[in-house]
Structure formats: C-alpha cells, structure tokens
Design a protein around this motif. Structure first.
Motif, mmCIF file in Angstrom:
data_model
loop_
_atom_site.group_PDB
_atom_site.id
_atom_site.type_symbol
_atom_site.label_atom_id
_atom_site.label_comp_id
_atom_site.label_asym_id
_atom_site.label_seq_id
_atom_site.Cartn_x
_atom_site.Cartn_y
_atom_site.Cartn_z
ATOM 1 N N ASN A 168 0.660 -0.577 0.175
ATOM 2 C CA ASN A 168 0.290 -0.301 -0.333
ATOM 3 C C ASN A 168 1.317 1.144 0.266
ATOM 4 O O ASN A 168 1.307 1.464 1.172
ATOM 5 C CB ASN A 168 -0.917 0.297 1.273
ATOM 6 N N LEU A 169 0.902 1.569 -1.263
ATOM 7 C CA LEU A 169 2.270 3.016 -1.234
ATOM 8 C C LEU A 169 1.129 4.719 -1.817
ATOM 9 O O LEU A 169 0.188 4.187 -2.040
ATOM 10 C CB LEU A 169 2.421 2.348 -2.599
ATOM 11 N N GLN A 170 1.682 5.281 -0.831
ATOM 12 C CA GLN A 170 1.543 6.503 -1.348
ATOM 13 C C GLN A 170 1.996 7.463 -1.810
ATOM 14 O O GLN A 170 3.596 7.563 -1.097
ATOM 15 C CB GLN A 170 0.477 6.926 0.499
ATOM 16 N N LYS A 171 2.228 8.243 -2.801
ATOM 17 C CA LYS A 171 2.907 9.260 -2.487
ATOM 18 C C LYS A 171 2.931 10.696 -1.818
ATOM 19 O O LYS A 171 1.900 11.249 -1.647
ATOM 20 C CB LYS A 171 2.791 9.804 -4.239
ATOM 21 N N VAL A 172 3.960 11.126 -1.181
ATOM 22 C CA VAL A 172 3.199 12.098 -0.265
ATOM 23 C C VAL A 172 4.841 12.508 -0.669
ATOM 24 O O VAL A 172 6.108 12.171 -1.450
ATOM 25 C CB VAL A 172 3.557 11.217 0.782
ATOM 26 N N ARG A 173 4.754 13.623 0.161
ATOM 27 C CA ARG A 173 6.268 15.424 -0.028
ATOM 28 C C ARG A 173 7.482 14.541 1.522
ATOM 29 O O ARG A 173 6.617 14.680 2.708
ATOM 30 C CB ARG A 173 5.333 16.428 -0.200
ATOM 31 N N ILE A 174 8.468 14.422 1.236
ATOM 32 C CA ILE A 174 9.282 13.870 1.787
ATOM 33 C C ILE A 174 9.944 15.079 2.710
ATOM 34 O O ILE A 174 10.907 15.776 1.569
ATOM 35 C CB ILE A 174 9.347 12.486 2.380
ATOM 36 N N LEU A 175 10.797 15.115 3.463
ATOM 37 C CA LEU A 175 12.467 16.244 3.944
ATOM 38 C C LEU A 175 13.716 14.680 2.708
ATOM 39 O O LEU A 175 13.633 14.067 4.212
ATOM 40 C CB LEU A 175 12.053 16.573 5.134
ATOM 41 N N ASP A 176 14.154 14.701 2.806
ATOM 42 C CA ASP A 176 14.970 14.227 2.398
ATOM 43 C C ASP A 176 16.496 14.622 3.105
ATOM 44 O O ASP A 176 16.637 15.063 4.268
ATOM 45 C CB ASP A 176 15.585 13.696 0.662
ATOM 46 N N ALA A 177 17.490 13.715 2.845
ATOM 47 C CA ALA A 177 18.988 13.993 4.147
ATOM 48 C C ALA A 177 19.089 15.023 3.246
ATOM 49 O O ALA A 177 19.681 15.504 4.577
ATOM 50 C CB ALA A 177 19.627 13.032 3.131
ATOM 51 N N ASN A 178 18.730 15.787 2.650
ATOM 52 C CA ASN A 178 19.591 17.485 2.666
ATOM 53 C C ASN A 178 18.656 18.383 3.221
ATOM 54 O O ASN A 178 19.211 19.438 3.624
ATOM 55 C CB ASN A 178 20.262 17.816 0.864
ATOM 56 N N GLY A 179 17.636 17.932 3.367
ATOM 57 C CA GLY A 179 16.344 18.969 4.135
ATOM 58 C C GLY A 179 15.232 19.486 2.858
ATOM 59 O O GLY A 179 14.419 20.026 3.577
ATOM 60 N N ALA A 180 15.378 18.829 1.504
ATOM 61 C CA ALA A 180 14.777 19.598 0.992
ATOM 62 C C ALA A 180 13.612 18.146 0.454
ATOM 63 O O ALA A 180 13.539 17.375 0.296
ATOM 64 C CB ALA A 180 15.943 19.567 -0.280
ATOM 65 N N PRO A 181 12.638 18.925 0.526
ATOM 66 C CA PRO A 181 11.408 18.389 0.042
ATOM 67 C C PRO A 181 11.303 17.666 -1.328
ATOM 68 O O PRO A 181 11.635 18.172 -2.512
ATOM 69 C CB PRO A 181 10.027 19.506 0.201
ATOM 70 N N ARG A 182 10.538 16.353 -1.630
ATOM 71 C CA ARG A 182 10.152 15.489 -2.728
ATOM 72 C C ARG A 182 9.489 15.272 -2.526
ATOM 73 O O ARG A 182 9.308 14.207 -1.036
ATOM 74 C CB ARG A 182 12.204 14.983 -2.473
ATOM 75 N N ARG A 183 9.259 14.929 -3.434
ATOM 76 C CA ARG A 183 7.924 13.143 -3.342
ATOM 77 C C ARG A 183 7.986 12.144 -3.902
ATOM 78 O O ARG A 183 8.906 11.645 -4.761
ATOM 79 C CB ARG A 183 6.781 13.306 -4.807
ATOM 80 N N ALA A 184 7.458 10.632 -3.616
ATOM 81 C CA ALA A 184 8.006 9.219 -2.509
ATOM 82 C C ALA A 184 7.151 8.713 -2.617
ATOM 83 O O ALA A 184 6.652 9.578 -1.911
ATOM 84 C CB ALA A 184 9.219 9.218 -2.018
ATOM 85 N N TYR A 185 7.292 7.582 -3.291
ATOM 86 C CA TYR A 185 6.252 6.865 -2.699
ATOM 87 C C TYR A 185 6.484 5.849 -1.832
ATOM 88 O O TYR A 185 8.004 5.284 -1.349
ATOM 89 C CB TYR A 185 6.345 5.171 -3.447
ATOM 90 N N VAL A 186 6.245 6.118 -0.447
ATOM 91 C CA VAL A 186 5.526 5.833 0.890
ATOM 92 C C VAL A 186 4.872 4.634 1.507
ATOM 93 O O VAL A 186 3.937 5.171 1.293
ATOM 94 C CB VAL A 186 5.747 6.616 2.202
ATOM 95 N N CYS A 187 5.213 3.905 2.002
ATOM 96 C CA CYS A 187 4.097 2.166 2.621
ATOM 97 C C CYS A 187 3.495 2.925 4.182
ATOM 98 O O CYS A 187 4.317 3.862 4.447
ATOM 99 C CB CYS A 187 4.649 0.907 2.411
ATOM 100 N N THR A 188 2.191 2.646 3.823
ATOM 101 C CA THR A 188 1.921 2.943 4.738
ATOM 102 C C THR A 188 1.956 2.657 5.839
ATOM 103 O O THR A 188 2.015 3.308 7.496
ATOM 104 C CB THR A 188 -0.389 2.386 4.850
#
Length: 64
Positions: A32-52
């Motif tokens: 069950n993957l959701q496309k969410v905006r997350i903060l990566d290692a640099n602190g920049a926002p990016r869209r990624a698929y993350v499971c619930t």
C-alpha cells in the motif's frame, strides 16, 4: 512505476489466485504505497512513494 517503498524497500510479493476448481494462476500482492512529500537527507522536500506502515510508524518526516 516501481512498486517499492522509498524507506523500507518493501516491494510486491507473489502468489497464486485459486479458483473454485483450484486452478492456480499467478498474481501479485502490491504494498500500500502513497505518494507523499518528504524531507530527504539534505532537508529538501521531494515526492516519494512510501508504504503506509512507514508513514504510521513515523519513519519519514512529511514536508509541509
């Protein structure tokens, strides 16, 4: 699209669909993957698929 979680690398698992006559046909169980905006290692926002499961466990920080 690759059905893989960005955090835990969970992907699809495979099995069989069983009909009433017990004939086995291939099928896949997608996470069950959701496309969410997350903060990566640099602190920049990016869209990624993350499971619930990872979202609920707080393994990612969502970007505002």
């Amino acid at each position: 699209m690759a059905k893989v979680c960005h955090v835990c690398r969970k992907g699809p698992s495979f099995g069989h669909s069983r009909s009433h006559s017990m004939v086995a046909t291939k099928r896949r169980f997608n996470p069950n993957l959701q496309k969410v905006r997350i903060l990566d290692a640099n602190g920049a926002p990016r869209r990624a698929y993350v499971c619930t499961r990872c979202l609920k466990a707080g393994k990612v920080t969502k970007a505002a």
